[in-house]
Design a protein around this motif. Structure first.
Motif, short mmCIF file in Angstrom:
data_model
loop_
_atom_site.label_atom_id
_atom_site.label_comp_id
_atom_site.label_asym_id
_atom_site.label_seq_id
_atom_site.Cartn_x
_atom_site.Cartn_y
_atom_site.Cartn_z
N VAL A 19 0.86 -1.19 0.00
CA VAL A 19 0.00 0.00 0.00
C VAL A 19 0.89 1.24 0.00
O VAL A 19 1.78 1.37 0.85
CB VAL A 19 -0.93 0.03 1.23
CG1 VAL A 19 -1.84 1.25 1.18
CG2 VAL A 19 -1.75 -1.26 1.31
N THR A 20 0.66 2.15 -0.93
CA THR A 20 1.48 3.36 -1.02
C THR A 20 0.61 4.57 -1.35
O THR A 20 -0.45 4.45 -1.96
CB THR A 20 2.56 3.23 -2.12
OG1 THR A 20 1.92 2.98 -3.38
CG2 THR A 20 3.53 2.11 -1.80
N VAL A 43 -4.33 6.53 -3.19
CA VAL A 43 -3.75 5.42 -2.44
C VAL A 43 -3.77 4.20 -3.36
O VAL A 43 -4.84 3.83 -3.88
CB VAL A 43 -4.53 5.14 -1.15
CG1 VAL A 43 -3.96 3.91 -0.44
CG2 VAL A 43 -4.48 6.35 -0.22
N SER A 44 -2.60 3.61 -3.58
CA SER A 44 -2.47 2.49 -4.53
C SER A 44 -2.25 1.18 -3.79
O SER A 44 -1.55 1.13 -2.77
CB SER A 44 -1.30 2.75 -5.48
OG SER A 44 -1.51 3.93 -6.24
N PHE A 45 -2.84 0.11 -4.33
CA PHE A 45 -2.69 -1.24 -3.78
C PHE A 45 -2.08 -2.13 -4.87
O PHE A 45 -2.54 -2.13 -6.01
CB PHE A 45 -4.05 -1.81 -3.37
CG PHE A 45 -4.89 -0.86 -2.57
CD1 PHE A 45 -4.53 -0.48 -1.29
CD2 PHE A 45 -6.05 -0.33 -3.11
CE1 PHE A 45 -5.30 0.39 -0.56
CE2 PHE A 45 -6.84 0.55 -2.38
CZ PHE A 45 -6.46 0.92 -1.10
N SER A 57 -7.42 -8.60 -0.15
CA SER A 57 -8.29 -7.69 0.59
C SER A 57 -7.44 -6.79 1.48
O SER A 57 -6.44 -7.24 2.07
CB SER A 57 -9.29 -8.47 1.46
OG SER A 57 -10.17 -9.23 0.65
N VAL A 58 -7.83 -5.53 1.55
CA VAL A 58 -7.09 -4.58 2.35
C VAL A 58 -8.06 -3.54 2.91
O VAL A 58 -9.07 -3.22 2.28
CB VAL A 58 -5.98 -3.89 1.51
CG1 VAL A 58 -6.57 -3.10 0.37
CG2 VAL A 58 -5.10 -3.02 2.39
N SER A 59 -7.77 -3.06 4.10
CA SER A 59 -8.55 -1.99 4.73
C SER A 59 -7.62 -0.82 5.02
O SER A 59 -6.47 -1.02 5.44
CB SER A 59 -9.19 -2.47 6.03
OG SER A 59 -10.09 -3.55 5.79
N VAL A 60 -8.12 0.40 4.80
CA VAL A 60 -7.31 1.61 4.98
C VAL A 60 -8.09 2.59 5.84
O VAL A 60 -9.30 2.76 5.67
CB VAL A 60 -6.96 2.25 3.62
CG1 VAL A 60 -6.23 3.58 3.83
CG2 VAL A 60 -6.12 1.32 2.78
N TRP A 61 -7.39 3.26 6.77
CA TRP A 61 -8.03 4.32 7.55
C TRP A 61 -6.98 5.34 7.97
O TRP A 61 -5.78 5.09 7.93
CB TRP A 61 -8.78 3.75 8.75
CG TRP A 61 -7.93 3.13 9.83
CD1 TRP A 61 -7.54 3.70 11.00
CD2 TRP A 61 -7.39 1.79 9.83
NE1 TRP A 61 -6.79 2.82 11.74
CE2 TRP A 61 -6.68 1.64 11.06
CE3 TRP A 61 -7.43 0.71 8.94
CZ2 TRP A 61 -6.02 0.47 11.39
CZ3 TRP A 61 -6.78 -0.46 9.28
CH2 TRP A 61 -6.08 -0.58 10.48
#
Length: 293
Positions: A19-20, A43-45, A57-61
């Motif tokens: 994640v960047t 925000v790139s995955f 799967s990814v979660s971002v906060w």
């Protein structure tokens, strides 16, 4: 007896998601704008395990560092972070609202966010960082979390604004019957980011002239029977067509508001009405604010 066992050593589990983000960076802020200011960032995955089947799967906060700075405020301006499907980080009534964005993808993906700044604030240039956290699972299904600091900032667009406190940019001071020493006042609001001067111009060269319609073009005349002198002050300081009001405060890094500053016009105390022709006397005064160097 010799026993020889053959096998494959177990491999450590690892994360398959990277994640960047570059963050929104610094956004110029115009304190006179009436609409919110936005600055987009992405925000790139990335799937870094092309040989491992399945989706990721990814979660971002986002989380602010409330121990060292006022949360959700930068340079005296409230801000929030939002994606195209909702607010992700903002200020609420007495609390901070931080909502998680969940994403499932294959190969690579991204989410566009907006860094939103509330309009019309007396801002200060500032740069700060907030935390972007992300959570995924490794190849063994165990949770993994990561963190990246995201830099946000605002710079100040030079501001020089002068309006009537009651609203608008034009008004009328009506003396009714003129007499020596009569004075009327209106208030103005000043906003500036730098040192400024306010200069006055006059339709009739700094005197009230006898007119049919206020503001009409009149020929130059030396007939004092059709002229009435006056003086003006801004915040108690004389201002005229030859004398500017100057404020040397302001360094370009913040915006100041000076509200309800009195602008007063006083009829010449030595006025002798009996020496003037009957009629309507008027002048049109224009105040202009500009940088002072």
């Amino acid at each position: 007896m010799l026993l020889i066992a053959f096998g494959i050593a177990p491999q450590s589990a690892f994360a398959c998601v990277n994640v960047t983000t570059a963050g929104p960076g610094t956004r110029p802020y115009d304190a006179t704008a009436t609409t919110a200011v936005y600055n987009g960032f992405r925000v790139s995955f990335t799937d870094v395990c092309p040989g491992v089947p399945g989706t990721r799967s990814v979660s971002v906060w986002f989380v602010d560092d409330v121990d060292t700075a006022t949360p959700t405020v930068i340079g005296n301006v409230p801000f929030r972070i939002q994606s195209n499907n909702g607010i992700r980080y903002s200020f609420g009534p007495g609390e901070i609202v931080s909502q998680t964005l969940d994403r499932t993808f294959s190969g690579s993906d991204f989410v566009n966010f907006n860094f939103w700044l509330s309009p019309g604030r007396d801002a200060m240039a500032a740069t700060r960082q907030i935390h972007m956290y992300w959570r995924t699972t490794d190849t063994a299904g165990a949770p993994i979390e990561g963190e990246q600091l995201v830099t946000i900032g605002l710079s100040i667009v030079p501001v020089f604004s002068l309006t009537l406190s009651a609203g608008g940019t034009g008004g009328l001071l009506d003396f009714g019957s003129l007499y020596g020493g009569a004075q009327l006042t209106t208030n103005v609001d000043i906003r500036s980011s730098n040192a400024f001067s306010i200069r006055a111009t006059s339709q009739y060269s700094g005197v009230m002239r006898r007119v049919t319609t206020c503001g009409e073009t009149l020929a130059q005349t030396g007939d004092s029977a059709e002229m009435v002198g006056y003086s003006a002050t801004l915040n108690g300081i004389p201002i005229s067509i030859t004398t500017a009001f100057i404020d040397t405060r302001g360094d370009g890094a913040s915006v100041r508001s000076l509200n309800n500053v009195p602008f007063a016009v006083r009829v010449d105390p030595a006025l002798d009405s009996s020496t003037k022709r009957a009629g309507t006397y008027c002048d049109v005064i224009t105040l202009r604010i500009e940088p002072f160097n």
